[in-house]
Write an enzyme that holds these catalytic residues in place. Structure first.
Site, PDB file in Angstrom:
ATOM      1  N   PHE A  20      24.283  18.113  65.049  1.00 43.84           N
ATOM      2  CA  PHE A  20      25.517  18.630  65.625  1.00 43.84           C
ATOM      3  C   PHE A  20      26.339  17.519  66.288  1.00 43.84           C
ATOM      4  O   PHE A  20      27.543  17.416  66.083  1.00 43.84           O
ATOM      5  CB  PHE A  20      25.198  19.724  66.644  1.00 43.84           C
ATOM      6  CG  PHE A  20      24.725  21.005  66.020  1.00 43.84           C
ATOM      7  CD1 PHE A  20      25.602  21.842  65.362  1.00 43.84           C
ATOM      8  CD2 PHE A  20      23.385  21.373  66.096  1.00 43.84           C
ATOM      9  CE1 PHE A  20      25.170  23.026  64.781  1.00 43.84           C
ATOM     10  CE2 PHE A  20      22.939  22.554  65.525  1.00 43.84           C
ATOM     11  CZ  PHE A  20      23.828  23.379  64.864  1.00 43.84           C
ATOM     12  N   GLU A 180      11.710  34.213  68.377  1.00 39.89           N
ATOM     13  CA  GLU A 180      12.298  34.564  67.082  1.00 39.89           C
ATOM     14  C   GLU A 180      11.259  34.469  65.972  1.00 39.89           C
ATOM     15  O   GLU A 180      11.209  35.321  65.075  1.00 39.89           O
ATOM     16  CB  GLU A 180      13.487  33.647  66.798  1.00 39.89           C
ATOM     17  CG  GLU A 180      14.670  33.925  67.722  1.00 39.89           C
ATOM     18  CD  GLU A 180      15.769  32.877  67.649  1.00 39.89           C
ATOM     19  OE1 GLU A 180      16.914  33.212  67.978  1.00 39.89           O
ATOM     20  OE2 GLU A 180      15.452  31.723  67.268  1.00 39.89           O
TER      21      GLU A 180
END
Length: 499
Positions: A20, A180
């Site tokens: 990123f 998750e």
């Protein structure tokens, strides 16, 4: 080693890392009067928050890892080089990187270091052999093979004990990634694979979530953490807190509880989702600048993200330590853009911006289909609305329109129906990392070279860079001192390859 001296006229910016921080800083410089060289050890930009969906068969690696060259192909002032950065020389202003035995030295005028972080096993790196982390595409594909392969082997097992061992999945780490992952393994077993086997019942698989910390999703606050625990429990996930991992082997994991007692959990498939360790480049930079490192190996930067005594070097993302900022995507994105803007302002003769200020856009984590938790400022959400918010935010930050569309279609297939389209696994996915490890630390893959390559490369570089050297002249052999002669003002220097 061959070297050449081009006639460069523009400011050279080198960006290390295609995550990123690296990608967004490069894109920010699209209209700047600079030449950008992005160096990364992979050929793709990884959307790391969705790695667990690759590991559990929801998405393909292509959806979350678009080619860096494809992303930047319209940015004429940017080029991409494949390589693992091995050295940064702040005095000479050069970056050395290698790829399959080929070493390249790239000079810079401004440097943005966004090399990210890897998995940390808290000093027990031997655990990695049997409990892979989840920081790369290779990790996710290996885990996919281990997860689906465990059910396949359970179908072949001949004793109840072996079946139980193969159908027990342990996830270490109760942060967003661990929550998750545990939730998706549970849904995979109880929903997707429910009718696919004949001898075993996948719905009886055990999923255990371990953490030495006293809470799940500690950074989200007690309220959302409790809701996450309740939802995981409803799904059949066993949440065990205050449990420290002390040993891992091929068939199980040993934990130590708060009272000092120890327990062994028989499990073939373990997932390590706890702890991060910054790139070792942080140590190199610290040694050259005197900057401090924190416990995770992140280097302490100044308020403008630069290093002491080196205003031309910016460190962003998971590598930097500043005001206890978290290692999340938004910190890297905002830091990368800030660094790029600082460079543009300097070149334009403008005053630099003030100190870097991080704008917290919130934290989110999915637990199961239609269920998530989200913390945005003082507002906290859970359940279906938080899940919709999670979907929208993640779609926005996936790079490329086609990747957004294919990701959305895969989500429809998985969340509305029962299927998961990415269930292909191979033996190489599971065992390649171990095989490379068994070759030893001295093993390094190299591309075969022939004698004619070197003069050909030297002539090609000379022609490409506009030099008048005759093609039949032997290539210039550079010395280490010659490589240091690249001027720091960005007027004349280029890549030097060491073959």
């Amino acid at each position: 080693m061959s070297s050449s001296t081009p006639q460069a006229t523009r400011h050279r910016v080198v960006v290390i890392g295609s995550g990123f921080g690296g990608l967004f800083s490069t894109q920010k410089l699209k209209r700047a009067d600079v030449d950008v060289t992005l160096i990364a050890r992979t050929t793709h930009h990884l959307f790391q928050p969705l790695l667990y969906q690759v590991a559990t068969g929801i998405l393909s690696e292509g959806e979350i890892a678009p080619s860096t060259r494809e992303v930047l192909h319209r940015q004429d002032n940017a080029k991409v080089l494949l390589g693992d950065v091995t050295a940064i020389d702040l005095e000479a202003r050069t970056v050395t990187h290698t790829a399959v035995g080929r070493e390249t030295v790239t000079p810079y005028d401004s440097l943005i270091v966004a090399a990210g972080a890897g998995q940390s096993w808290f000093g027990n790196d031997q655990f990695a052999r049997h409990a892979p982390g989840m920081k790369s595409i290779d990790d996710a594909l290996e885990l996919r093979g281990r997860i689906f392969g465990s059910f396949e082997l359970a179908e072949l097992a001949t004793t109840p004990a072996e079946i139980d061992r193969l159908m027990t999945f342990v996830v270490v780490g109760a942060g967003p990634t661990g929550v998750e992952m545990a939730g998706q393994i549970s849904e995979l077993a109880r929903r997707t694979l429910k009718r696919d086997f004949r001898r075993i019942d996948p719905t009886k698989a055990r999923v255990i979530l371990l953490d030495a910390a006293p809470a799940v999703l500690g950074s989200f606050g007690e309220k959302l953490g409790d809701r996450a625990v309740n939802r995981l429990t409803e799904m059949g996930v066993e949440v065990r807190l205050g449990a420290k991992v002390v040993d891992v082997d091929s068939t199980g994991i040993e934990v130590e509880h708060g009272d000092g007692s120890r327990e062994r959990i028989e499990s073939v498939c373990k997932v390590w989702a706890a702890g991060v360790s910054a790139s070792p480049l942080g140590r190199q930079l610290a040694d050259q600048t005197g900057a401090s490192l924190d416990r995770a190996g992140r280097i302490e930067v100044q308020d403008d993200l630069t290093l002491p005594g080196h205003p031309e070097v910016f460190v962003v993302g998971d590598m930097m330590a500043l005001k206890n900022l978290p290692g999340v995507a938004q910190v890297a994105i905002q830091g990368g853009r800030y660094a790029a803007e600082q460079i543009m302002r300097r070149l334009a003769g403008q005053e630099p911006k003030g100190p870097f200020e991080y704008f917290d856009k919130g934290s989110m984590a999915t637990i199961s289909r239609f269920s998530a938790v989200a913390s945005v400022g003082k507002a906290q959400f859970s359940g279906f609305f938080a899940w919709l918010l999670w979907l929208a935010v993640h779609l926005v930050y996936i790079i490329g329109f086609k990747h957004r569309i294919t990701t959305l279609l895969h989500w429809v297939v998985t969340f509305i129906g029962r299927g998961r389209s990415e269930r292909v696994v191979t033996e190489q996915q599971v065992f390649a990392r171990q095989a490379i490890s068994d070759l030893g630390s001295e093993f390094s893959p190299e591309l075969p070279r022939v004698a004619e390559d070197r003069p050909h490369e030297a002539q090609h570089e000379a022609k490409h860079e506009g030099q008048n050297q005759a093609q039949n002249e032997a290539p210039h052999e550079a010395t280490p001192d010659a490589l240091r002669e690249a001027p720091s003002d960005g007027r004349a220097a280029t890549d030097a390859r060491v073959d």
